[in-house]
Design a protein around this motif. Structure first.
Motif, PDB file in Angstrom:
ATOM      1  N   LEU A  76      12.837  36.988   8.594  1.00  0.00           N
ATOM      2  CA  LEU A  76      12.771  37.833   7.391  1.00  0.00           C
ATOM      3  C   LEU A  76      12.791  39.300   7.806  1.00  0.00           C
ATOM      4  O   LEU A  76      11.742  39.948   7.902  1.00  0.00           O
ATOM      5  N   PRO A  77      13.968  39.867   8.036  1.00  0.00           N
ATOM      6  CA  PRO A  77      14.076  41.215   8.600  1.00  0.00           C
ATOM      7  C   PRO A  77      13.638  42.352   7.693  1.00  0.00           C
ATOM      8  O   PRO A  77      13.460  43.482   8.166  1.00  0.00           O
ATOM      9  N   LYS A  78      13.441  42.080   6.392  1.00  0.00           N
ATOM     10  CA  LYS A  78      13.069  43.149   5.468  1.00  0.00           C
ATOM     11  C   LYS A  78      11.688  42.956   4.845  1.00  0.00           C
ATOM     12  O   LYS A  78      11.300  43.721   3.960  1.00  0.00           O
ATOM     13  N   LEU A  79      10.942  41.975   5.323  1.00  0.00           N
ATOM     14  CA  LEU A  79       9.643  41.689   4.724  1.00  0.00           C
ATOM     15  C   LEU A  79       8.689  42.858   4.928  1.00  0.00           C
ATOM     16  O   LEU A  79       8.409  43.265   6.052  1.00  0.00           O
ATOM     17  N   ARG A  80       8.175  43.407   3.848  1.00  0.00           N
ATOM     18  CA  ARG A  80       7.253  44.542   3.947  1.00  0.00           C
ATOM     19  C   ARG A  80       5.880  44.229   3.359  1.00  0.00           C
ATOM     20  O   ARG A  80       4.912  44.930   3.639  1.00  0.00           O
ATOM     21  N   LEU A  81       5.764  43.157   2.550  1.00  0.00           N
ATOM     22  CA  LEU A  81       4.471  42.793   1.963  1.00  0.00           C
ATOM     23  C   LEU A  81       4.243  41.297   2.125  1.00  0.00           C
ATOM     24  O   LEU A  81       5.089  40.484   1.752  1.00  0.00           O
ATOM     25  N   LEU A  82       3.082  40.957   2.688  1.00  0.00           N
ATOM     26  CA  LEU A  82       2.666  39.560   2.802  1.00  0.00           C
ATOM     27  C   LEU A  82       1.282  39.406   2.189  1.00  0.00           C
ATOM     28  O   LEU A  82       0.316  40.032   2.634  1.00  0.00           O
ATOM     29  N   SER A  83       1.193  38.578   1.161  1.00  0.00           N
ATOM     30  CA  SER A  83      -0.082  38.285   0.506  1.00  0.00           C
ATOM     31  C   SER A  83      -0.423  36.826   0.786  1.00  0.00           C
ATOM     32  O   SER A  83       0.218  35.915   0.266  1.00  0.00           O
ATOM     33  N   ILE A  84      -1.438  36.613   1.633  1.00  0.00           N
ATOM     34  CA  ILE A  84      -1.778  35.262   2.075  1.00  0.00           C
ATOM     35  C   ILE A  84      -3.288  35.049   2.027  1.00  0.00           C
ATOM     36  O   ILE A  84      -3.880  34.391   2.877  1.00  0.00           O
ATOM     37  N   GLN A  85      -3.923  35.623   1.009  1.00  0.00           N
ATOM     38  CA  GLN A  85      -5.359  35.460   0.834  1.00  0.00           C
ATOM     39  C   GLN A  85      -5.723  34.001   0.574  1.00  0.00           C
ATOM     40  O   GLN A  85      -4.909  33.207   0.111  1.00  0.00           O
ATOM     41  N   SER A  86      -6.983  33.679   0.842  1.00  0.00           N
ATOM     42  CA  SER A  86      -7.537  32.360   0.520  1.00  0.00           C
ATOM     43  C   SER A  86      -6.709  31.223   1.104  1.00  0.00           C
ATOM     44  O   SER A  86      -6.278  30.308   0.391  1.00  0.00           O
ATOM     45  N   ASN A  87      -6.472  31.290   2.401  1.00  0.00           N
ATOM     46  CA  ASN A  87      -5.846  30.210   3.132  1.00  0.00           C
ATOM     47  C   ASN A  87      -6.728  29.877   4.342  1.00  0.00           C
ATOM     48  O   ASN A  87      -7.952  30.049   4.271  1.00  0.00           O
ATOM     49  N   ARG A  88      -6.125  29.437   5.435  1.00  0.00           N
ATOM     50  CA  ARG A  88      -6.917  28.982   6.588  1.00  0.00           C
ATOM     51  C   ARG A  88      -6.396  29.604   7.887  1.00  0.00           C
ATOM     52  O   ARG A  88      -6.327  28.950   8.923  1.00  0.00           O
ATOM     53  N   ILE A  89      -6.050  30.874   7.828  1.00  0.00           N
ATOM     54  CA  ILE A  89      -5.450  31.568   8.970  1.00  0.00           C
ATOM     55  C   ILE A  89      -6.521  31.990   9.980  1.00  0.00           C
ATOM     56  O   ILE A  89      -7.539  32.566   9.613  1.00  0.00           O
ATOM     57  N   LYS A  90      -6.254  31.716  11.260  1.00  0.00           N
ATOM     58  CA  LYS A  90      -7.159  32.106  12.339  1.00  0.00           C
ATOM     59  C   LYS A  90      -6.525  33.100  13.305  1.00  0.00           C
ATOM     60  O   LYS A  90      -7.234  33.861  13.962  1.00  0.00           O
ATOM     61  N   ASP A  91      -5.188  33.095  13.386  1.00  0.00           N
ATOM     62  CA  ASP A  91      -4.480  33.845  14.429  1.00  0.00           C
ATOM     63  C   ASP A  91      -3.448  34.794  13.819  1.00  0.00           C
ATOM     64  O   ASP A  91      -2.583  34.372  13.045  1.00  0.00           O
ATOM     65  N   LEU A  92      -3.539  36.084  14.177  1.00  0.00           N
ATOM     66  CA  LEU A  92      -2.604  37.081  13.654  1.00  0.00           C
ATOM     67  C   LEU A  92      -1.383  37.306  14.551  1.00  0.00           C
ATOM     68  O   LEU A  92      -0.450  37.994  14.146  1.00  0.00           O
ATOM     69  N   SER A  93      -1.391  36.755  15.733  1.00  0.00           N
ATOM     70  CA  SER A  93      -0.335  37.070  16.707  1.00  0.00           C
ATOM     71  C   SER A  93       1.086  36.748  16.240  1.00  0.00           C
ATOM     72  O   SER A  93       2.023  37.460  16.623  1.00  0.00           O
ATOM     73  N   PRO A  94       1.330  35.728  15.389  1.00  0.00           N
ATOM     74  CA  PRO A  94       2.705  35.501  14.919  1.00  0.00           C
ATOM     75  C   PRO A  94       3.288  36.664  14.120  1.00  0.00           C
ATOM     76  O   PRO A  94       4.509  36.735  13.932  1.00  0.00           O
ATOM     77  N   LEU A  95       2.442  37.588  13.677  1.00  0.00           N
ATOM     78  CA  LEU A  95       2.944  38.723  12.894  1.00  0.00           C
ATOM     79  C   LEU A  95       3.809  39.668  13.714  1.00  0.00           C
ATOM     80  O   LEU A  95       4.515  40.508  13.153  1.00  0.00           O
ATOM     81  N   LYS A  96       3.782  39.537  15.042  1.00  0.00           N
ATOM     82  CA  LYS A  96       4.653  40.369  15.866  1.00  0.00           C
ATOM     83  C   LYS A  96       6.125  40.096  15.573  1.00  0.00           C
ATOM     84  O   LYS A  96       6.999  40.925  15.859  1.00  0.00           O
ATOM     85  N   GLU A  97       6.403  38.938  14.940  1.00  0.00           N
ATOM     86  CA  GLU A  97       7.777  38.596  14.557  1.00  0.00           C
ATOM     87  C   GLU A  97       8.207  39.313  13.280  1.00  0.00           C
ATOM     88  O   GLU A  97       9.362  39.208  12.873  1.00  0.00           O
ATOM     89  N   VAL A  98       7.269  40.037  12.653  1.00  0.00           N
ATOM     90  CA  VAL A  98       7.583  40.745  11.408  1.00  0.00           C
ATOM     91  C   VAL A  98       7.167  42.207  11.543  1.00  0.00           C
ATOM     92  O   VAL A  98       6.234  42.669  10.863  1.00  0.00           O
ATOM     93  N   PRO A  99       7.846  42.982  12.371  1.00  0.00           N
ATOM     94  CA  PRO A  99       7.451  44.378  12.598  1.00  0.00           C
ATOM     95  C   PRO A  99       7.644  45.286  11.394  1.00  0.00           C
ATOM     96  O   PRO A  99       7.137  46.411  11.372  1.00  0.00           O
ATOM     97  N   THR A 100       8.343  44.802  10.386  1.00  0.00           N
ATOM     98  CA  THR A 100       8.615  45.617   9.190  1.00  0.00           C
ATOM     99  C   THR A 100       7.450  45.636   8.204  1.00  0.00           C
ATOM    100  O   THR A 100       7.470  46.414   7.240  1.00  0.00           O
ATOM    101  N   LEU A 101       6.436  44.815   8.414  1.00  0.00           N
ATOM    102  CA  LEU A 101       5.327  44.712   7.462  1.00  0.00           C
ATOM    103  C   LEU A 101       4.659  46.059   7.199  1.00  0.00           C
ATOM    104  O   LEU A 101       4.300  46.769   8.127  1.00  0.00           O
ATOM    105  N   GLU A 102       4.464  46.361   5.929  1.00  0.00           N
ATOM    106  CA  GLU A 102       3.755  47.575   5.520  1.00  0.00           C
ATOM    107  C   GLU A 102       2.436  47.256   4.824  1.00  0.00           C
ATOM    108  O   GLU A 102       1.504  48.069   4.852  1.00  0.00           O
ATOM    109  N   GLU A 103       2.360  46.091   4.183  1.00  0.00           N
ATOM    110  CA  GLU A 103       1.150  45.704   3.474  1.00  0.00           C
ATOM    111  C   GLU A 103       0.781  44.265   3.834  1.00  0.00           C
ATOM    112  O   GLU A 103       1.620  43.366   3.745  1.00  0.00           O
ATOM    113  N   LEU A 104      -0.471  44.059   4.242  1.00  0.00           N
ATOM    114  CA  LEU A 104      -0.955  42.733   4.618  1.00  0.00           C
ATOM    115  C   LEU A 104      -2.257  42.452   3.876  1.00  0.00           C
ATOM    116  O   LEU A 104      -3.251  43.155   4.056  1.00  0.00           O
TER     117      LEU A 104
END
Length: 378
Positions: free
Chosen positions: A244-272
């Motif tokens: 997703l080369p243009k992804l700038r916003l990811l809303s993933i509240q209320s899930n079961r995430i433990k690890d942020l390291s995969p976000l390096k694949e989305v350097p375009t993110l502006e809002e998390l």
């Protein structure tokens, strides 16, 4: 909570109680003689003393009926005349909360210029009867109905926005031909798998919040996707975002995430927005240097290490974690010139000394203009 704005829904209904003493009014503005509050009829039928009644027995006889004088009328099929007063040249049809059960019964073929149709909060079970609007229709809103299957979009190739939120849909199907679609809303359905999105190359916003999704997958065809909303699912990992080369916003509240390291694949993110997950640290977020807004509230994070490289940071929402060290707050955030808003309430650094908390934050971060919900006096 911060304010990622979406179309949803979801829990945005305001409930206002009417005080007991308020009189209920009729649609013509006059007080209703048989009602005195919001809870309904008070059991007394009030008739003016001056009224002349041809059937006074109706007031005293609970078994009274005047069936012999009822005139026969023409039975009208539900919804058949609902749009009779609508201008045939209209570009928008809105019928919310109108007990509509059938789209064909609205006889939409009468309207030749409709670009948007909104049939929210009705009883529609099948999507049909829209093909007659194919030449002009761009926006379909069927939020809060009884729809089970995504059918009935054949020929609607000009659609740009589709909202099927709050229905009973289990599978994303039959929309890959909607190549002009930019916004797709499927909030609060019964979807367990992301699928059926191939062909939607122009999609910029996808809302899948409050479903049953366990894994983010099959997103790689969405090359123009800018916003992905998947809050309130059962997602355990931040995988599936690399394409997703243009992804700038990811809303993933209320899930079961433990690890942020995969976000390096989305350097375009502006809002998390990743509150209410299972995070214990910010390790792995270092490469997301375009981030401006981060919401990590309601996790188990004890350290702000990882934010050092995020020089564009404007807002940090970190309430209800385990952050305790003011020195670390200063070390990680003081150099962020664009940072204007921080939330630390509910952390040990606030709970242990609430009287001095705000002053300590101001000393550590002099550039801040808002601490929690309070603005800082300049």
């Amino acid at each position: 909570m911060p304010a990622p704005v979406n179309k949803d829904g979801g829990d945005g209904h305001a409930h206002i109680e009417v005080p007991e003493e308020h009189t209920v009014h009729r649609s013509d503005g006059e007080p209703s003689p048989g009602m005195k509050n919001s809870k309904g009829w008070d059991g007394k039928l009030r008739v003016p003393k001056s009224a002349l009644l041809s059937n006074p027995e109706a007031l005293s006889d609970p078994e009274y009926s005047d069936d012999d004088n009822v005139m026969n009328g023409e039975e009208i099929v539900a919804d058949e005349d609902l749009l009779d007063d609508e201008d045939s040249e209209t570009e928008e049809i809105m019928c919310t909360h109108s007990r509509i059960g059938s789209i064909p019964s609205l006889r939409l073929e009468r309207f030749k210029h409709v670009a948007r149709i909104c049939l929210r909060q009705n009883s529609i079970q099948e999507i049909d009867g829209l093909q007659c609007l194919a030449a002009t229709l761009e926006d379909v809103d069927l939020y809060d109905n009884l729809i089970n299957h995504m059918r009935g979009f054949d020929g609607l190739t000009k659609l740009k926005c589709l909202d099927l939120s709050f229905n009973k849909i289990k599978h994303i199907k039959n929309i890959s031909h909607l190549t002009e679609l930019k916004d797709l809303f499927l909030i609060a359905n019964k979807i367990s798998r992301i699928e059926g999105l191939e062909g939607l190359g122009k999609l910029t916003s996808l809302e899948l919040g409050s479903n049953r999704i366990r894994e983010m997958r099959n997103l790689e065809t969405l090359q123009n996707l800018e916003e992905l909303w998947v809050a309130k699912n059962k997602i355990t990992a931040l995988t599936g975002l690399a394409g997703l080369p243009k992804l700038r916003l990811l809303s993933i509240q209320s899930n079961r995430i433990k690890d942020l390291s995969p976000l390096k694949e989305v350097p375009t993110l502006e809002e998390l927005y990743i509150s209410h997950n299972m995070l214990e640290s910010l390790e792995g977020i270092e490469e997301n240097t375009n981030l401006r807004v981060i919401d990590i509230s309601n996790n188990q994070i004890s350290s702000l290490k990882g934010l050092g490289n995020l020089t564009k940071l404007e807002e940090l929402w970190a309430s209800y974690n385990q952050i305790a060290d003011f020195n670390e707050v200063e070390k990680e955030l003081k150099d962020k010139k664009e940072l204007t808003t921080v939330y630390f309430e509910g952390n040990p650094l606030q709970l242990r000394g609430p009287a001095l908390y705000r002053n300590k934050v101001r000393l550590a971060l002099p550039q801040i203009r808002q601490i929690d919900a309070t603005f800082v006096k300049v």
